[in-house]
Design a protein around this motif. Structure first.
Motif, PDB file in Angstrom:
ATOM      1  N   MET A  49       1.749  20.728  70.101  1.00 44.10           N
ATOM      2  CA  MET A  49       3.131  20.828  69.651  1.00 44.10           C
ATOM      3  C   MET A  49       3.348  20.323  68.226  1.00 44.10           C
ATOM      4  O   MET A  49       4.309  20.721  67.570  1.00 44.10           O
ATOM      5  N   LEU A  50       2.463  19.412  67.716  1.00 39.52           N
ATOM      6  CA  LEU A  50       2.727  18.787  66.425  1.00 39.52           C
ATOM      7  C   LEU A  50       1.471  18.622  65.565  1.00 39.52           C
ATOM      8  O   LEU A  50       1.515  17.947  64.547  1.00 39.52           O
ATOM      9  N   GLY A  51       0.371  19.215  65.979  1.00 41.38           N
ATOM     10  CA  GLY A  51      -0.840  19.156  65.166  1.00 41.38           C
ATOM     11  C   GLY A  51      -1.425  17.771  65.017  1.00 41.38           C
ATOM     12  O   GLY A  51      -2.176  17.488  64.077  1.00 41.38           O
ATOM     13  N   TYR A 193       0.491  24.532  67.427  1.00 40.67           N
ATOM     14  CA  TYR A 193       1.068  24.174  66.132  1.00 40.67           C
ATOM     15  C   TYR A 193       0.066  24.359  64.990  1.00 40.67           C
ATOM     16  O   TYR A 193       0.439  24.790  63.891  1.00 40.67           O
ATOM     17  N   LEU A 194      -1.198  24.025  65.217  1.00 44.03           N
ATOM     18  CA  LEU A 194      -2.192  24.183  64.158  1.00 44.03           C
ATOM     19  C   LEU A 194      -2.325  25.639  63.756  1.00 44.03           C
ATOM     20  O   LEU A 194      -2.370  25.965  62.562  1.00 44.03           O
ATOM     21  N   ALA A 195      -2.386  26.530  64.730  1.00 41.11           N
ATOM     22  CA  ALA A 195      -2.469  27.957  64.432  1.00 41.11           C
ATOM     23  C   ALA A 195      -1.232  28.429  63.679  1.00 41.11           C
ATOM     24  O   ALA A 195      -1.318  29.202  62.717  1.00 41.11           O
ATOM     25  N   VAL A 196      -0.071  27.962  64.110  1.00 41.61           N
ATOM     26  CA  VAL A 196       1.178  28.344  63.448  1.00 41.61           C
ATOM     27  C   VAL A 196       1.181  27.869  61.999  1.00 41.61           C
ATOM     28  O   VAL A 196       1.541  28.618  61.088  1.00 41.61           O
ATOM     29  N   MET A 271       7.620  15.944  60.267  1.00 42.21           N
ATOM     30  CA  MET A 271       7.117  15.079  61.321  1.00 42.21           C
ATOM     31  C   MET A 271       5.599  15.175  61.461  1.00 42.21           C
ATOM     32  O   MET A 271       4.946  14.242  61.938  1.00 42.21           O
ATOM     33  N   SER A 272       5.029  16.308  61.056  1.00 44.45           N
ATOM     34  CA  SER A 272       3.603  16.541  61.312  1.00 44.45           C
ATOM     35  C   SER A 272       2.707  16.220  60.130  1.00 44.45           C
ATOM     36  O   SER A 272       1.479  16.217  60.270  1.00 44.45           O
ATOM     37  N   ILE A 273       3.269  15.959  58.943  1.00 44.20           N
ATOM     38  CA  ILE A 273       2.429  15.699  57.774  1.00 44.20           C
ATOM     39  C   ILE A 273       1.633  14.402  57.973  1.00 44.20           C
ATOM     40  O   ILE A 273       2.087  13.463  58.635  1.00 44.20           O
ATOM     41  N   LYS A 274       0.448  14.362  57.407  1.00 44.83           N
ATOM     42  CA  LYS A 274      -0.478  13.256  57.659  1.00 44.83           C
ATOM     43  C   LYS A 274       0.082  11.910  57.212  1.00 44.83           C
ATOM     44  O   LYS A 274      -0.099  10.901  57.892  1.00 44.83           O
TER      45      LYS A 274
END
Length: 516
Positions: A49-51, A193-196, A271-274
């Protein structure tokens, strides 16, 4: 002057085999990215959902941009500029300003606060944890709004995909609709999410190249920069910033920028950035991409006016102007690439919306009935539900798109206003105001969403008589939400002392990270 004998759009539906090869190659790349993401998945719901909150700045920036722009940038906006002239570009100005401010105001605090608030992976879950809502009222309501409005939003993407294949290939609208849906469902279903995010990055690059290439080549083939003058000579008001609009209309166009604060499929990128430290890089890269792409879209519409006149072409649907120009002016291989750019705009947004809706159905609804457990079987169950949710939402959107009855721009506008009015004020208040209460947040959210629906259905029709009622529905919805949430919070039970402490910790962590 470069002229081709093209009388109607129907003359172009017999595409070269080279065009089909390019479209097939584009689909293969998307499927390959989906498979890559699947093979590199740990099988964890948070990652699906969030990588895993491990996405880099460039992928974050372009995936946010590609998810944002959708088919309206390549089809809707050029069509609007082609129809009414330069005055339609106020939307592009409002969006660019809104996106830029969003990177400063929302991105840093949301990245840090969602992780601190019990590692929230959806916006409804963040609201619930931020407001300590043990009843789950706000989580359920926010999840319901996401499911309803995103299903409408996905519907707009499906409509755009069907229109593309109908206009460019002569394929029946429904066949194009199913083909686009099938590809998007596949790579979103397996890769999450990673694929998206990775497909959005690739698609963002394709979109940028296309939006720069088409207006430049059109001007080179016609009269250079004088092509814009040709458009003005055909209709002097084509280059008038205020043609066919009013102060209310311009306010409405610029107000599109308000929507950014509450778009789950865009702010989920923050929210998903490292690391929050990567956000300035993402901002510079993302806003540059956006400004160039939107300028290109406006120029496509303006140069399209002169192009259609020079070709003596009959164009029934202004939203297909990009398709017409791309197929007439370029070699079939390049024409296929430009069609792939439209698909990129459409599919990047659909996939982003599907994964966010799937997250909400799984995290905000299903988990309420199935207590979370660390067991392997339970993790697999949640992951399966997330994937099945992608499929269910897509099927409902296909059903709604089967008989399209509105323009792409209007469909997107309604959904954009719904999210911006329902969530935007609450995101800002949650991140900056310690006194926001659960009752205030719920009241504001409901007030904002209902205002948008009422404005669309009952108030806007009065705009033919009273100009004020033509105002874009996000404006009354956003500010009514803000007003209600603020004043209801003042008269209801104050949040726990932990909220103030958390806000201070969020500010301190951002400052420490950015200075390190």
């Amino acid at each position: 002057m470069y002229l081709l004998n093209v009388s109607t759009m129907s003359d172009m539906v017999h595409q070269s085999w080279q065009t089909y090869i390019m479209i097939a190659l584009y689909f293969i790349i998307l499927l390959g990215i989906g498979y890559y993401a699947y093979k590199n998945s740990t099988g964890d719901l948070d990652e699906y959902m969030l990588g895993g909150r491990n996405i880099g700045p460039y992928v974050t920036a372009l995936s946010a941009g590609a998810a944002d722009m959708s088919g309206w940038m390549i089809m809707g906006l050029p069509g609007e500029v082609y129809s009414i002239g330069l005055s339609a570009s106020w939307i592009a100005i409002g969006l660019t300003l809104g996106a830029y401010i969003n990177y400063f105001v929302v991105a840093p605090r949301l990245r840090v606060y969602t992780e601190k608030a019990n590692n929230s992976i959806t916006l409804p879950e963040f609201f619930k944890n931020r407001l300590d809502d043990q009843s789950n009222t706000i989580k359920i309501l926010a999840g319901l709004i996401i499911v309803v409005f995103f299903t409408l939003y996905v519907n707009s993407g499906m409509v755009a995909g069907g229109k593309l294949f109908e206009s460019a290939f002569g394929l029946k609208y429904h066949y194009g609709l199913i083909l686009v849906a099938a590809i998007v469902i596949f790579y979103t279903f397996i890769g999450g999410y990673l694929a998206v995010s990775l497909t959005d990055f690739f698609q963002g690059v394709v979109m940028l190249i296309a939006m720069v290439m088409v207006p430049i080549v059109t001007m080179m083939q016609l009269n250079g920069l004088d092509t814009l003058g040709d458009a003005a000579r055909l209709e002097p008001t084509n280059l008038d910033w205020f043609k066919g609009t009013t102060v209310i209309g311009i306010i409405g166009f610029i107000a599109w920028g308000l929507g950014y604060f509450g778009q789950p499929h865009i702010i989920v990128r923050f929210m998903s950035i490292k690391s929050v430290k990567m956000l300035p890089t993402a901002r510079r890269f993302g806003i540059s991409w956006m400004a160039i792409s939107l300028l290109g879209a406006v120029l496509v519409g303006l140069t399209g006016i002169a192009f259609v006149d020079a070709q003596d072409v009959v164009i029934k649907d202004p939203e297909t102007i990009f398709i017409l120009m791309g197929q007439v002016l370029f070699h079939p291989l390049v024409g296929g690439f430009l069609l792939a750019a439209i698909l990129a705009a459409i599919m990047s947004t659909i996939s982003s919306q599907l994964i966010v809706t799937s997250s909400s159905l799984t995290e905000d609804f299903y988990k309420l009935f199935r207590k979370e457990s660390p067991t392997e079987d339970r993790r697999k169950e949640f992951l399966l539900v997330g994937r099945l949710s992608v499929l269910v939402v897509a099927i409902v959107a296909i059903f709604l798109a089967w008989t399209p009855n509105d323009t792409i721009l209007n469909l997107v506008g309604n959904a954009w206003a719904g999210f911006g009015a329902a969530f935007g004020p609450l995101v800002l208040l949650s991140l900056y105001w310690k006194n926001l209460t659960r009752t205030g947040a719920v009241s504001g959210m409901v007030a904002g969403a209902v205002t948008v629906l009422v404005w669309i259905v009952w108030v806007k029709p009065l705009g033919e008589t009273y100009e004020f009622f033509n105002l874009y529905e996000i404006v009354p919805g956003f500010f009514i939400n803000l007003f209600v949430a603020y004043f209801v919070s003042l008269v209801t039970k104050k949040p726990a002392i932990d909220v103030e402490r958390e806000l201070e910790e969020v500010k301190a962590e951002i400052k420490s990270t950015m200075n390190s």
